[in-house]
Design a protein around this motif. Structure first.
Motif, short mmCIF file in Angstrom:
data_model
loop_
_atom_site.label_atom_id
_atom_site.label_comp_id
_atom_site.label_asym_id
_atom_site.label_seq_id
_atom_site.Cartn_x
_atom_site.Cartn_y
_atom_site.Cartn_z
N TRP A 52 -33.67 5.56 16.46
CA TRP A 52 -33.58 4.10 16.40
C TRP A 52 -34.96 3.47 16.25
CZ3 TRP A 52 -31.25 -0.17 15.34
CH2 TRP A 52 -31.61 -1.36 15.95
N LEU A 53 -35.91 3.94 17.02
CA LEU A 53 -37.26 3.39 16.97
C LEU A 53 -37.97 3.76 15.66
CD1 LEU A 53 -38.42 3.92 20.66
CD2 LEU A 53 -37.59 1.82 19.58
N GLY B 285 -32.84 7.57 20.74
CA GLY B 285 -33.88 6.56 20.88
C GLY B 285 -34.98 6.72 19.85
N LYS C 62 -29.96 11.64 24.30
CA LYS C 62 -30.32 10.23 24.43
C LYS C 62 -31.73 9.98 23.91
CE LYS C 62 -30.82 6.52 27.85
NZ LYS C 62 -30.74 6.16 29.30
N ASP C 63 -32.64 10.90 24.18
CA ASP C 63 -34.01 10.77 23.68
C ASP C 63 -34.04 10.77 22.16
OD1 ASP C 63 -35.07 10.69 26.24
OD2 ASP C 63 -35.44 12.85 26.32
N TYR D 149 -38.03 -2.23 22.70
CA TYR D 149 -37.17 -1.14 23.15
C TYR D 149 -37.89 0.19 23.38
CZ TYR D 149 -33.01 -3.95 22.30
OH TYR D 149 -32.04 -4.92 22.35
N SER D 150 -39.20 0.23 23.09
CA SER D 150 -39.90 1.51 23.20
C SER D 150 -40.45 1.79 24.59
CB SER D 150 -41.06 1.56 22.20
OG SER D 150 -42.03 0.56 22.50
N LEU E 87 -38.95 4.80 26.59
CA LEU E 87 -39.21 6.09 25.94
C LEU E 87 -40.70 6.45 26.01
CD1 LEU E 87 -37.08 6.54 22.70
CD2 LEU E 87 -37.18 8.01 24.70
#
Length: 293
Positions: free
Chosen positions: A71-72, A68, A64-65, A172-173, A176
């Protein structure tokens, strides 16, 4: 305190110099795909070392990390950077910096749409003032371009989409950043973006397109170090010393430094319209950020 303010100011000025360097490189016949490839090629070792350094002794990333981070890295650094570079081929550095400076308002609007976060009347007033400033400078630049008005409109749209893409990254960051830490996330995400830019060049251009003027190489090296990696580190060090809020307010020097460098280095016109629009944008963002406290 003084050291933190100095770091934040220098970071904002150095980051603002990116647009100036890109405009200088375009004078040597290079396109956006090739130019951003060279910038990211030179920046890749720096960000890879940053990611390694920040990951020492930390737990391995989960699936999942990694999703993320990918995506970022795509939205926040690859897509935002490419759209920005592409837009700069059509508009002045001054207008580009003012459009990107609207980023906090875009983050707030996304929060309203995605999470139904309330916008206060003072925030709305600050947003209105800032957007009026951008429209003023945009309208002035359209007038100056005459027959190339469509090109100016395209450039402004591309840069605005760049700001939207980076706002997506910021929205969205949050999760994370808390889990991985800001330095580790920035290092990993920017490394992903660098690799994507290199892949984009390989897919869209023949290898012979890498043969560019020596000036483009030196400007890209300067862009990757002085205007990319160094500002990231300086701003992060400033935040550690004076906090994110004060560091962000100090960043208001960014648009002013871009306009000054654009006039002195690029010969861009500095008119009363540009000055008025810039003051509106900065005043609006100041009202907006103060209202958000």
């Amino acid at each position: 305190m003084a050291a933190g303010l100095l770091l934040a100011t220098l970071g904002a000025i150095a980051f603002s110099g990116k647009a100036i360097i890109v405009k200088l490189a375009y004078r040597h016949g290079v396109d956006a795909v090739t130019l951003i490839m060279y910038r990211m090629l030179f920046a890749l070792p720096i960000f890879a070392v940053m990611a390694w350094w920040a990951s020492r002794g930390k737990a391995a990333l989960t699936r999942k990390d990694w999703l993320g981070v990918l995506w970022l890295g795509f939205t926040g650094y690859y897509l935002a950077s490419f759209l920005d570079f592409a837009g700069l081929a059509h508009i002045s550095a001054s207008l580009e910096r003012l459009i990107l400076y609207l980023n906090p308002t875009l983050v707030l609007l996304m929060g309203l749409v995605l999470y139904q976060r309330r916008i206060t009347p003072r925030q709305m007033m600050g947003m209105a003032i800032s957007y009026c400033g951008v429209v003023l400078v945009f309208g002035h630049e359209i007038t100056l371009q005459g027959d190339d008005a469509a090109s100016t409109a395209l450039g402004a749209l591309l840069v605005f989409l760049s700001a939207v893409s980076y706002a997506v990254y910021l929205v969205y960051s949050g999760e994370l950043v808390q889990r991985l830490g800001s330095l580790r996330l920035v290092g990993l995400a920017t490394t992903v973006a660098c690799l994507l830019c290199l892949l984009q060049f390989v897919l869209l251009r023949p290898l012979s397109a890498a043969a560019v003027a020596p000036e483009v190489i030196w400007l890209s090296l300067l862009n990757a170090t002085l205007c990319t990696a160094l500002p990231v580190l300086m701003v992060m060090m400033a935040i550690e010393r004076i906090g994110a809020s004060l560091a962000a307010q100090t960043g208001m020097v960014g648009p002013l430094s871009t306009i000054l460098m654009g006039a002195v280095i690029l010969g861009e016109p500095f008119t009363a319209w540009v000055a008025a629009g810039t003051m509106l944008v900065i005043a609006g963002i100041f009202v907006f950020t103060r209202a958000g406290r």
